[in-house]
Design a protein around this motif. Structure first.
Motif, PDB file in Angstrom:
ATOM      1  N   HIS A 188       0.840  -1.198   0.000  1.00 29.04           N
ATOM      2  CA  HIS A 188       0.000   0.000   0.000  1.00 29.04           C
ATOM      3  C   HIS A 188       0.872   1.243   0.000  1.00 29.04           C
ATOM      4  O   HIS A 188       2.090   1.168   0.155  1.00 29.04           O
ATOM      5  CB  HIS A 188      -0.907   0.010   1.249  1.00 29.04           C
ATOM      6  CG  HIS A 188      -0.152   0.023   2.544  1.00 29.04           C
ATOM      7  ND1 HIS A 188       0.371  -1.116   3.118  1.00 29.04           N
ATOM      8  CD2 HIS A 188       0.205   1.045   3.358  1.00 29.04           C
ATOM      9  CE1 HIS A 188       0.994  -0.802   4.237  1.00 29.04           C
ATOM     10  NE2 HIS A 188       0.926   0.500   4.406  1.00 29.04           N
ATOM     11  N   ASP A 190       0.906   5.218   1.976  1.00 25.14           N
ATOM     12  CA  ASP A 190       0.480   5.690   3.298  1.00 25.14           C
ATOM     13  C   ASP A 190      -0.313   6.989   3.228  1.00 25.14           C
ATOM     14  O   ASP A 190      -0.595   7.510   2.157  1.00 25.14           O
ATOM     15  CB  ASP A 190       1.707   5.848   4.201  1.00 25.14           C
ATOM     16  CG  ASP A 190       2.011   4.557   4.973  1.00 25.14           C
ATOM     17  OD1 ASP A 190       1.115   3.710   5.079  1.00 25.14           O
ATOM     18  OD2 ASP A 190       3.144   4.417   5.459  1.00 25.14           O
ATOM     19  N   HIS A 281       4.763  -0.266  -0.009  1.00 26.90           N
ATOM     20  CA  HIS A 281       5.419  -1.015   1.069  1.00 26.90           C
ATOM     21  C   HIS A 281       4.383  -1.860   1.802  1.00 26.90           C
ATOM     22  O   HIS A 281       3.170  -1.675   1.626  1.00 26.90           O
ATOM     23  CB  HIS A 281       6.108  -0.050   2.051  1.00 26.90           C
ATOM     24  CG  HIS A 281       5.144   0.801   2.807  1.00 26.90           C
ATOM     25  ND1 HIS A 281       4.567   1.937   2.273  1.00 26.90           N
ATOM     26  CD2 HIS A 281       4.610   0.672   4.054  1.00 26.90           C
ATOM     27  CE1 HIS A 281       3.739   2.471   3.144  1.00 26.90           C
ATOM     28  NE2 HIS A 281       3.736   1.725   4.248  1.00 26.90           N
TER      29      HIS A 281
END
Ligand SMILES: [Fe+2]
Length: 418
Positions: A188, A190, A281
């Motif tokens: 995903h 952030d 990440h």
């Protein structure tokens, strides 16, 4: 292109996303010579050994050497691989007792929250495999002011935050402890746009999507050893430079590519890792043997917000300063020499003075807006009224007691109301 005119649409379209473009970006390689101050580059991740830098008697750290590091860090985050490791950021030779007290404070908070059932759990993990402390920044301060002050006095933290965000940032933190059996996350991006659904992302103009990365710095400090089997975070270097990435990360073909190409570096206690919030990440799986005393992978996740952005979590500095005031005053008095606003030059100031300054930057707001300009006009010499940081600095220099500094900060808050 937009139907009614020759100017381009302000928005991305779903078809703006293209896996081949993404692959080409993520197949880039880091050239070590781009980052001469890094010790090594492993799996496309530049690694800086701060413990080594601190120990180098022949080349003492100076304002210039810090600024040179900051240039490299900024470049990495912006157009480089998007991630770097700071080995020895919390050098155990100096910080081991502080990390240990901090872990004790975290464990106390986890136990209390479990007991009072206040915790809502973690949206990333199944129950029981994960301990999470939201807003560990504020809770740590109230649980154990002594270790909180020392932990957030680390001048490297100030250096890395200001390298990406400039001065006046807001530190927030969240603890994540993953037990054996803890599964990997899906890849995903952030906060901010990583926490919005695809339709909402689509409605933000393209330049806004690109700009949001400059408003947050994402990081983590290893609070335990983190061998690869314990599941340190997986990263896809360069993926932050894929412009329509907020529309792409949920797509199965992008997730499959992530699983093919991600890198995950083992970390040691006290290492820091920092990355662009737009980097793809995911936390790894903890596949350590549950029999080994139930090894927990513990990280303090740092999410640092620009003064120009909205942070994910709300931090009220006043009760934290109230809890920490005596500790801070003692450290200030031991620092030897008072310091100018924003000045962290190791050539001019002791390590202790730089630590006090770094702590004030972490705990108090350095940016005085939004405010009420009828009641709080700019100071005669400047464009802006006093910030929380200005007041804390003044209070230390003038030797105020806890009541006076807390009262002044509260009054400032009241005067800022509409
Ligand atoms: Fe994340």
């Amino acid at each position: 292109m937009n139907g009614h005119t020759s100017i381009p649409s302000r928005l991305y379209q779903p078809e703006s996303v293209n896996l081949d473009d993404f692959k080409a970006i993520c197949n880039r390689k880091v050239d070590k010579s781009t980052y001469p101050l890094a010790d090594t580059v492993e799996q496309n991740v530049p690694i800086y050994d701060l413990a080594d830098l601190e120990a180098d008697q022949q080349h003492p750290i100076t304002a210039t050497s810090i600024s040179n590091l900051q240039d490299e860090w900024h470049h990495i985050l912006h157009t480089g691989p998007g991630i770097f490791v700071l080995r020895g950021m919390y050098n155990p030779a100096r910080y081991a007792p502080i990390l240990s007290s901090t872990n004790t404070a975290f464990n106390n908070i986890i136990a209390k929250e479990r007991e009072s059932n206040t915790t809502q759990g973690d949206h990333f993990a199944a129950g029981g495999t994960n301990d999470r402390i939201w807003n560990s920044f504020s809770k740590h301060a109230l649980e154990d002011p002594a270790s909180f002050v020392k932990y957030y006095s680390n001048p490297w933290l100030a250096a890395v935050c200001s390298a990406w965000l400039g001065p006046g940032y807001r530190v927030t933190a969240q603890v994540n402890a993953v037990h054996p059996g803890g599964a990997a996350q899906e890849s995903h991006r952030d906060y901010h746009l990583g926490f919005q659904d695809t339709d909402t992302c689509l409605s933000y103009p393209v330049p806004t999507q690109l700009t949001s990365q400059f408003l947050t710095l994402q990081g983590a400090v290893a609070h335990s050893e983190m061998p690869v089997e314990s599941g340190p975070t997986r990263f896809l270097p360069f993926s932050q430079t894929y412009a329509p990435g907020y529309l792409a990360w949920r797509r199965p073909e992008f997730r499959a590519f992530f699983l093919e190409k991600y890198v995950a570096l083992p970390l040691s206690l006290g290492d820091g890792v920092f990355f662009n919030p737009a980097l793809f990440h995911a936390a790894g799986a903890n596949v350590m043997d549950a029999g080994l005393g139930g090894f927990r992978r513990v990280a303090n996740l740092l999410q640092v917000s620009s003064a120009f952005g909205k942070a994910m979590e709300m931090v009220d500095a006043i009760p934290l300063i109230e809890a920490c005031w005596e500790v801070l005053v003692k450290r200030y008095q031991g620092a030897g020499k008072t310091f100018a606003d924003g000045d962290l030059d190791p050539g001019k100031f002791s390590q202790e003075a730089r630590e006090v300054r770094a702590f004030i930057q972490a705990v108090a707001e350095g940016y005085p807006f939004p405010t009420n300009l009828d009641r709080r006009p700019p100071a005669p010499s400047g464009m802006a009224p006093e910030s929380e940081q200005d007041i804390v600095m003044r209070a230390l220099v003038e030797g105020w007691g806890r009541e006076k500094v807390v009262g002044t900060l509260r009054q400032m808050r009241l005067d800022s109301q509409p």
